[in-house]
Enzyme design. Sequence first.
Site, short mmCIF file in Angstrom:
data_model
loop_
_atom_site.label_atom_id
_atom_site.label_comp_id
_atom_site.label_asym_id
_atom_site.label_seq_id
_atom_site.Cartn_x
_atom_site.Cartn_y
_atom_site.Cartn_z
N HIS A 212 -2.18 -5.26 1.62
CA HIS A 212 -3.43 -6.00 1.48
C HIS A 212 -3.07 -7.45 1.21
O HIS A 212 -2.11 -7.72 0.48
CB HIS A 212 -4.26 -5.48 0.30
CG HIS A 212 -5.34 -6.44 -0.10
ND1 HIS A 212 -6.56 -6.48 0.55
CD2 HIS A 212 -5.37 -7.44 -1.03
CE1 HIS A 212 -7.30 -7.45 0.01
NE2 HIS A 212 -6.60 -8.05 -0.93
N GLU B 96 -9.25 -11.90 -6.90
CA GLU B 96 -8.34 -10.75 -6.78
C GLU B 96 -7.11 -10.89 -7.68
O GLU B 96 -6.64 -9.89 -8.25
CB GLU B 96 -7.94 -10.57 -5.31
CG GLU B 96 -9.13 -10.11 -4.46
CD GLU B 96 -8.80 -9.90 -2.99
OE1 GLU B 96 -7.65 -10.15 -2.57
OE2 GLU B 96 -9.71 -9.49 -2.26
N TYR C 113 -12.81 -3.15 -2.62
CA TYR C 113 -13.30 -2.92 -1.25
C TYR C 113 -14.82 -2.81 -1.23
O TYR C 113 -15.38 -2.00 -0.48
CB TYR C 113 -12.65 -1.65 -0.69
CG TYR C 113 -11.18 -1.84 -0.32
CD1 TYR C 113 -10.74 -2.95 0.40
CD2 TYR C 113 -10.23 -0.87 -0.66
CE1 TYR C 113 -9.40 -3.11 0.74
CE2 TYR C 113 -8.88 -1.03 -0.31
CZ TYR C 113 -8.48 -2.16 0.39
OH TYR C 113 -7.16 -2.31 0.74
N ASN D 150 -1.93 0.24 6.85
CA ASN D 150 -1.39 -0.99 7.44
C ASN D 150 -0.53 -1.78 6.46
O ASN D 150 -0.47 -3.00 6.50
CB ASN D 150 -2.53 -1.83 8.02
CG ASN D 150 -3.63 -2.10 7.02
OD1 ASN D 150 -3.46 -1.83 5.84
ND2 ASN D 150 -4.74 -2.63 7.49
N LYS E 269 0.82 -1.21 0.00
CA LYS E 269 0.00 0.00 0.00
C LYS E 269 0.87 1.28 0.00
O LYS E 269 2.07 1.23 0.31
CB LYS E 269 -0.91 -0.03 1.23
CG LYS E 269 -1.96 -1.14 1.20
CD LYS E 269 -2.86 -1.08 2.43
CE LYS E 269 -3.98 -2.09 2.37
NZ LYS E 269 -4.89 -1.99 3.54
#
Length: 157
Positions: free
Chosen positions: A119, A130, A53, A116, A13
């Site tokens: 993913h 995905e 998401y 964080n 990220k």
Amino acid sequence: MSENFEKTLVLIKPDAIQRSLVGDIIQRFERKGLKLLGLKMMSLDEAVLREHYAHLVDKPFFAGLAKFMKSTPVVAMCWEGVEAVAAVRLIAGITKAREADAGTIRGDFAMSVSCNVIHASDTTENAEIEVKRFFNSDEIYDYDKTEYLHIYADDER
Ligand code: IDP
Ligand code: MG
């Protein structure tokens, strides 16, 4: 190859890109014994984020999450291994990074619920979806990883 081999999607990220953690994060997966099948940098747009998401689009924090995920390119990776989806989630640690176990990527590298660092696909069903969402089939490479002889026992391969 055993049917227990799975592919899973990991995104590095924008917080990790900004904090120069790309190499450290990739190293965690390599050291674990996972096999890298695909790797690229890409910018995410609102449409792909709303899909990726979908379970969060109605949350009050979604706009902030989307802005964060668009703030820099991400690094998308496809990793393979026996029961790799669960193994990668274990290495990733829980969502709220400041409570994630030490030794996990989030536990070692992050403090935030939102920022964080990675993913990771949460189920085998989602992992299949995905990987296809972020990679074309010709971007997923098939090759023999000779290390597998030492990473798995004969009856696991
Ligand atoms: P996961 O990434 O551990 O699978 P999800 O619940 O699927 O967690 O949430 C996806 C991402 O959305 C999280 O990694 C985090 O970046 C963000 N997120 C989740 N919950 C919150 C929240 O309560 N506030 C802000 N961001 C959140
Ligand atoms: Mg999730």
